[in-house]
Design a protein around this motif. Sequence first.
Motif, PDB file in Angstrom:
ATOM      1  N   CYS A  44      10.189  -5.305  -5.113  1.00  0.00           N
ATOM      2  CA  CYS A  44       8.277  -5.284  -5.972  1.00  0.00           C
ATOM      3  C   CYS A  44       8.233  -3.519  -5.870  1.00  0.00           C
ATOM      4  O   CYS A  44       8.664  -3.074  -5.118  1.00  0.00           O
ATOM      5  CB  CYS A  44       7.798  -5.877  -5.034  1.00  0.00           C
ATOM      6  N   MET A  72       9.130  -6.439   0.911  1.00  0.00           N
ATOM      7  CA  MET A  72       9.499  -7.610  -0.775  1.00  0.00           C
ATOM      8  C   MET A  72      10.650  -7.607  -1.540  1.00  0.00           C
ATOM      9  O   MET A  72      10.615  -7.017  -2.829  1.00  0.00           O
ATOM     10  CB  MET A  72       8.006  -7.721  -1.492  1.00  0.00           C
ATOM     11  N   HIS A  99       4.748  -4.923   1.716  1.00  0.00           N
ATOM     12  CA  HIS A  99       4.916  -4.989   0.055  1.00  0.00           C
ATOM     13  C   HIS A  99       6.862  -4.175   0.188  1.00  0.00           C
ATOM     14  O   HIS A  99       7.421  -4.735  -1.050  1.00  0.00           O
ATOM     15  CB  HIS A  99       4.333  -3.833  -0.405  1.00  0.00           C
ATOM     16  N   HIS A 154       2.104  -7.982  -7.952  1.00  0.00           N
ATOM     17  CA  HIS A 154       3.397  -7.511  -7.746  1.00  0.00           C
ATOM     18  C   HIS A 154       4.187  -7.381  -8.883  1.00  0.00           C
ATOM     19  O   HIS A 154       3.664  -7.162 -10.422  1.00  0.00           O
ATOM     20  CB  HIS A 154       4.311  -8.837  -7.194  1.00  0.00           C
ATOM     21  N   CYS A 198       1.565  -4.438  -2.517  1.00  0.00           N
ATOM     22  CA  CYS A 198       1.342  -5.236  -3.042  1.00  0.00           C
ATOM     23  C   CYS A 198       0.536  -6.084  -1.117  1.00  0.00           C
ATOM     24  O   CYS A 198      -0.233  -7.657  -0.593  1.00  0.00           O
ATOM     25  CB  CYS A 198       1.788  -6.940  -3.306  1.00  0.00           C
ATOM     26  N   GLU A 250       5.227  -2.961  -7.161  1.00  0.00           N
ATOM     27  CA  GLU A 250       3.538  -2.251  -7.146  1.00  0.00           C
ATOM     28  C   GLU A 250       2.551  -2.815  -5.784  1.00  0.00           C
ATOM     29  O   GLU A 250       2.919  -3.742  -5.245  1.00  0.00           O
ATOM     30  CB  GLU A 250       2.660  -3.835  -8.218  1.00  0.00           C
TER      31      GLU A 250
HETATM   32 CU   LIG Z   1       5.112  -7.536  -4.006  1.00  0.00          CU
END
Ligand SMILES: [Cu+2]
Length: 384
Positions: free
Chosen positions: A239, A250, A247, A204, A243, A241
């Motif tokens: 977040c 997040m 995602h 993340h 994931c 990245e």
């Molecule tokens: Cu993430």
Amino acid sequence: MRGGRQRSRAGWAMVLVLALLLAGCAIGGDTGEIPQNALDPAAGTVAEEQDALWNLVFPIAVGVFILVQGLILFAVWRFRARGEERELPKQVAGNTRLEIFWTIIPALILALIAIPAVRTIFTLSTVDEDALNVRVIAKQYWWEFEYEDPAQEGVVTSTQLHIPTGREVRLSMQSVSSSVPYNPNELPEGELTPTGSAAQGVIHSFWVPRLAGKVDVVPGHTREMKIVTDEPGLYLGQCAEFCGLAHANMRFSVLAQTPEEFEAWIAEQAEPAADATEGMAAEGQRVFESAQCVACHAIGGYPTGGEPGGEPIPLDQQPRVGPNLTHFNSRDNFAGGILDVDSDEDLQAWLRNPQAEKPGAQMPNLNLSDEAIDTLVAYLRTLD
Ligand SMILES: [Cu+2]
């Protein structure tokens, strides 16, 4: 010929679409503000130092870009084939003086940038002695924040990180799997071994654009990062990245409060929850137990409900697969910042089917009846 013109029209259409998309980024929703603008740093050393570095490097990079592209365009235009003329321009192979010149100039530019860049790296990697220590646990698909200082024992929250203004915060960040029941207090300090739940986490990235550049959270490692701000306020993050499925949902935020407000918040959060003794809420607490919520969620002071006078289970021995709900009702938003705690509809929808609200979420659909959901909402409302 015709084909060429059509192709170039398609090219211009692409540019136009891209320009419109970029313009959309600039407008920033209905408020006109851009809450996640890395170019609008909040007051505080981390964001300011990084911004100063950007302000130095960007004009240099633009200068180099214009120079290099300009020379390319000039050469293309100046030496283009004209009419029937097929003669090559003068061919030059090697020019020592020119080569020394264009090796030294970039080296000097890089050296100029390296000095403040290295200095900034050192400034950002040292943290004040009296910094606030927070463990950040990244899971699919939400962030957990555990306050580590002894006076703040038992303060564990999700999605919104509270910090005091004017004090550095050291974040120790780890990524773990959300689907495996685990107790984060059993994770060893420092580097984690690539076994157990940590190995099943994914990468993340913690990013609050107005506070600091992003730092990746990699399974099996503890990544440290410093944030600090002097300006009270809400800073949105997410977040950064990819994931997994949820995602994009997040999200999280950092709420910077004055030290007094922050201490008051900590004192509140450190309190265990009281038993729900009456009406719907008491019924909800029973459902919470029978519907398996207790298998994944911790509640400080829980459970004494079933057996009056029973011993509460310490928070650090309760499961933390899902967010700690001890003070759920004191939060602003939940499920990674996409739903509103104050809204009964949001809460009901979440309990009816988490997947419908946040596809990919690691909380199963428990097929609860509307009645059970109403009692659970009443119970969650007592968790202030
Ligand atoms: Cu993430």
